[in-house]
Design an enzyme around this catalytic site. Structure first.
Site, mmCIF file in Angstrom:
data_model
loop_
_atom_site.group_PDB
_atom_site.id
_atom_site.type_symbol
_atom_site.label_atom_id
_atom_site.label_comp_id
_atom_site.label_asym_id
_atom_site.label_seq_id
_atom_site.Cartn_x
_atom_site.Cartn_y
_atom_site.Cartn_z
ATOM 1 N N VAL A 222 0.836 -1.198 0.000
ATOM 2 C CA VAL A 222 0.000 0.000 0.000
ATOM 3 C C VAL A 222 0.874 1.254 0.000
ATOM 4 O O VAL A 222 0.403 2.346 0.296
ATOM 5 C CB VAL A 222 -0.951 0.022 1.216
ATOM 6 C CG1 VAL A 222 -2.033 -1.046 1.079
ATOM 7 C CG2 VAL A 222 -0.187 -0.126 2.527
ATOM 8 N N ARG A 224 4.059 2.493 -2.519
ATOM 9 C CA ARG A 224 4.172 2.964 -3.895
ATOM 10 C C ARG A 224 4.500 1.776 -4.787
ATOM 11 O O ARG A 224 5.204 0.850 -4.379
ATOM 12 C CB ARG A 224 5.258 4.040 -4.033
ATOM 13 C CG ARG A 224 4.856 5.411 -3.520
ATOM 14 C CD ARG A 224 3.842 6.056 -4.471
ATOM 15 N NE ARG A 224 3.516 7.421 -4.119
ATOM 16 C CZ ARG A 224 2.457 7.786 -3.423
ATOM 17 N NH1 ARG A 224 1.638 6.862 -2.941
ATOM 18 N NH2 ARG A 224 2.209 9.052 -3.179
ATOM 19 N N ASP A 248 -2.313 -2.476 -4.023
ATOM 20 C CA ASP A 248 -3.201 -1.321 -4.171
ATOM 21 C C ASP A 248 -2.509 -0.185 -4.897
ATOM 22 O O ASP A 248 -3.134 0.821 -5.199
ATOM 23 C CB ASP A 248 -3.673 -0.849 -2.789
ATOM 24 C CG ASP A 248 -4.708 0.258 -2.881
ATOM 25 O OD1 ASP A 248 -5.750 0.050 -3.532
ATOM 26 O OD2 ASP A 248 -4.468 1.344 -2.321
ATOM 27 N N GLU A 253 -0.003 4.019 -13.190
ATOM 28 C CA GLU A 253 -1.431 4.065 -12.866
ATOM 29 C C GLU A 253 -2.147 5.029 -13.798
ATOM 30 O O GLU A 253 -1.585 6.054 -14.186
ATOM 31 C CB GLU A 253 -1.616 4.502 -11.407
ATOM 32 C CG GLU A 253 -1.026 3.518 -10.403
ATOM 33 C CD GLU A 253 -1.224 3.949 -8.954
ATOM 34 O OE1 GLU A 253 -1.886 4.987 -8.718
ATOM 35 O OE2 GLU A 253 -0.727 3.259 -8.055
ATOM 36 N N HIS A 272 -5.704 1.738 -6.147
ATOM 37 C CA HIS A 272 -5.114 2.798 -5.315
ATOM 38 C C HIS A 272 -6.198 3.499 -4.492
ATOM 39 O O HIS A 272 -6.361 4.717 -4.559
ATOM 40 C CB HIS A 272 -4.364 3.823 -6.172
ATOM 41 C CG HIS A 272 -3.329 4.595 -5.398
ATOM 42 N ND1 HIS A 272 -2.182 5.060 -5.985
ATOM 43 C CD2 HIS A 272 -3.278 4.979 -4.089
ATOM 44 C CE1 HIS A 272 -1.461 5.710 -5.074
ATOM 45 N NE2 HIS A 272 -2.109 5.675 -3.920
ATOM 46 N N SER A 274 -6.841 2.490 -0.991
ATOM 47 C CA SER A 274 -6.769 2.075 0.408
ATOM 48 C C SER A 274 -6.964 3.230 1.383
ATOM 49 O O SER A 274 -7.479 3.031 2.480
ATOM 50 C CB SER A 274 -5.435 1.375 0.693
ATOM 51 O OG SER A 274 -4.346 2.245 0.460
#
Length: 317
Positions: A222, A224, A248, A253, A272, A274
């Site tokens: 969680v 990078r 996550d 991205e 992404h 969380s």
């Protein structure tokens, strides 16, 4: 002090800055116009914290804002050598995402331990197949990253009855130093990566460290995406050198529809999310206004990033 000029790097939806009416001249820029607008700004709010526009625009002629705030935990998309070497103060959103991310990690641990993905898939297939879940209490977890997010994850996992070791850059009470990490990984049932992305941590989880884990261990990231060597994680999962993983965050991205990560058995992929709970943008805006009040009053700012380290140092480190 004259009314300061606040430059906002746009994102949709925009921040709610009505509380600054009459106290700041608010201007907006996008990736195309940011470089031209920087010399006139006293402060910069990087509302589009997923953008790398500041890194590209900061180098150049003219003065630069005295204060830059990013409403994110990480600053890796923001910092460049010119900004790091300047007198500009950089702050982040430390404190906003800690507990939401900790709760999300706990949810992932429970989901994997009790095979909830398998249950949902069997329900979709209308198949009745009894299985046995794994106990969570009594398990060993290693949390990599000793900032507020990592510490919140540790507290939450302990509340589930787990034994938790937190590892950071340097040792301090309750936190192991980096020199202990490999030893800790070899005994872990769960490894949670919540470290900041710096040159020292980039690619820190690759084939060598996955080989240290037990075959029954599971890995969660969680932090990078670039903290993990993606192909080497996939190989570890597919070859059953570890029991599963959850991601996550990703190096690129959003994750494209053709990425192989979507189809890896035993790998949970989430977009992404969380740290994002209902109202999170409002909380980020409120935090910025509080910081703005301190800044215009000439008072010390919290959440100041050490631009050489790439994160906000803990007070007791």
């Amino acid at each position: 002090m004259t009314v300061p000029i606040l430059l906002v790097l746009e994102a949709d939806p925009p921040p709610r800055l009505g509380a600054l009416a009459g106290r700041a001249v608010v201007r907006y820029a996008d990736e195309r116009t940011l470089a031209a607008a920087l010399p006139d700004a006293d402060a910069l709010l990087v509302w589009d914290f997923t953008s790398e526009a500041v890194r590209r625009a900061w180098p150049g002629p003219g003065p630069r804002p005295r204060w830059v705030h990013t409403p994110s935990a990480g600053v890796d998309r923001l910092l460049c050598p010119e900004l790091a070497g300047s007198d500009t103060v950089v702050t982040n959103a430390r404190g906003i995402f800690d507990q939401p991310i900790a709760e999300y990690v706990a949810a992932l641990v429970l989901a994997m331990a009790k095979d909830l993905p398998g249950t949902l898939e069997l329900q979709r297939q209308r198949r009745w197949r009894h299985r046995e879940g794994l106990p969570v209490a009594g398990g060993r977890a290693v949390v990599v990253g000793a900032g507020p997010i990592g510490l919140a994850i540790g507290r939450t996992l302990r509340a589930l009855g787990m034994t938790v070791a937190v590892a950071g850059r340097t040792a301090r009470p309750g936190v192991h130093g980096a020199e202990d990490l490999d030893r800790l990984l070899g005994r872990a049932d769960w490894v949670v990566c919540a470290a900041p992305l710096t040159e020292a941590t980039r690619g820190m989880f690759g084939a060598r460290r996955f080989a240290l884990l037990q075959p029954s261990a599971r890995f969660i990231n969680v932090g990078r995406g670039a903290l993990v060597v993606g192909d080497e994680l996939v190989a570890a999962v597919l070859e059953r050198r570890i029991a599963g993983a959850a991601l996550d965050v990703f190096e690129h991205e959003p994750l494209g529809p053709d990425s192989r990560l979507w189809d890896v058995p035993g790998l949970i992929v989430s977009p992404h999310m969380s740290g994002d709970t209902v109202g999170w943008r409002d909380r980020l805006g409120e935090q910025f206004v509080e910081l703005f009040d301190l800044w215009v009053a000439g008072k010390p700012l919290p959440n100041v990033v050490d631009k050489n380290r790439g994160y906000v140092p803990s007070h007791d480190s």
